[in-house]
Design a protein around this motif. Structure first.
Motif, PDB file in Angstrom:
ATOM      1  N   PRO A  98      26.447  50.848 -15.701  1.00  0.00           N
ATOM      2  CA  PRO A  98      26.231  49.514 -15.121  1.00  0.00           C
ATOM      3  C   PRO A  98      26.093  49.565 -13.593  1.00  0.00           C
ATOM      4  O   PRO A  98      26.647  50.439 -12.941  1.00  0.00           O
ATOM      5  N   TRP A  99      25.361  48.607 -13.067  1.00  0.00           N
ATOM      6  CA  TRP A  99      25.198  48.427 -11.620  1.00  0.00           C
ATOM      7  C   TRP A  99      25.268  46.939 -11.309  1.00  0.00           C
ATOM      8  O   TRP A  99      24.809  46.121 -12.092  1.00  0.00           O
ATOM      9  N   PHE A 100      25.808  46.596 -10.162  1.00  0.00           N
ATOM     10  CA  PHE A 100      25.697  45.237  -9.658  1.00  0.00           C
ATOM     11  C   PHE A 100      24.343  45.104  -8.972  1.00  0.00           C
ATOM     12  O   PHE A 100      23.873  46.039  -8.330  1.00  0.00           O
ATOM     13  N   LEU A 101      23.733  43.932  -9.071  1.00  0.00           N
ATOM     14  CA  LEU A 101      22.586  43.601  -8.228  1.00  0.00           C
ATOM     15  C   LEU A 101      23.138  42.707  -7.134  1.00  0.00           C
ATOM     16  O   LEU A 101      23.677  41.644  -7.398  1.00  0.00           O
ATOM     17  N   CYS A 102      23.030  43.144  -5.902  1.00  0.00           N
ATOM     18  CA  CYS A 102      23.649  42.443  -4.773  1.00  0.00           C
ATOM     19  C   CYS A 102      23.213  40.977  -4.752  1.00  0.00           C
ATOM     20  O   CYS A 102      22.018  40.678  -4.730  1.00  0.00           O
TER      21      CYS A 102
END
Length: 186
Positions: A98-102
């Motif tokens: 998973p990654w956050f999208l700023c």
């Protein structure tokens, strides 16, 4: 040549450090099993055993909604609630990361850690530096030597003298580490 304020050392007015901000790490939330859809949980930061800040997190499919209160300086408390979208990338050996999208306006960068100020945003949006970027060359050498001394089971600090070879460590590894832990001066 040189003089007051020259060089790359930390000085007043320079970038803040990532250590100066509260952070949330999507990798930790994934590892703790907190990213499953349709659940909510609280996240808090403590200092000296006392809770200093907290947020509520509600998970949805492909996003989390952060809810918290904050204030800057002596201003009134503000309520914040906004979504942070998630992006998932496939791993080579299976699974997904998973990654956050700023969520900062105009950014949308894919990051693992968001830092809290008025909103949670990436370190690029807040123009944050890593603490190691402020270290001098001799501080870096001392940190590297302490890391090697830790591998050897020795007390940190090059002035403490050398210890014995740890049981089970190969002699070649021991010799390599002991020659590496000596700081090189410019």
């Amino acid at each position: 040549m040189g003089g007051m304020g020259s060089g790359r050392h930390w000085y007043w007015g320079s970038k803040d450090s990532t250590d100066d901000y509260r952070s949330i790490d999507v990798r930790r939330w994934k590892r703790d099993g907190l990213l499953a859809a349709h659940q909510s949980f609280g996240w808090q930061w403590s200092q000296h055993g006392e809770v200093v800040a907290s947020i509520r997190v509600r998970t949805e499919s492909n996003r989390v909604v952060l809810t918290y209160r904050h204030r800057s300086g002596g201003e009134d408390w503000k309520d914040e609630s906004y979504p942070v979208y998630l992006d998932w990338t496939a791993c080579n050996l299976g699974g997904e990361r998973p990654w956050f999208l700023c969520p900062a306006r105009g950014c949308g960068r894919r990051v693992a850690i968001l830092y809290g100020g008025g909103i949670f945003a990436c370190r690029h949006c807040y123009q944050l530096a890593y603490p190691s970027q402020r270290e001098t060359w001799d501080d870096r050498a001392a940190r590297k030597a302490d890391r090697i001394r830790d591998k050897l089971g020795w007390e940190p600090g090059i002035l403490n003298g050398n210890g014995w070879k740890p049981k089970g460590m190969r002699w070649n590894t021991f010799k390599r580490l002991t020659t590496q832990q000596m700081p090189s001066y410019k």
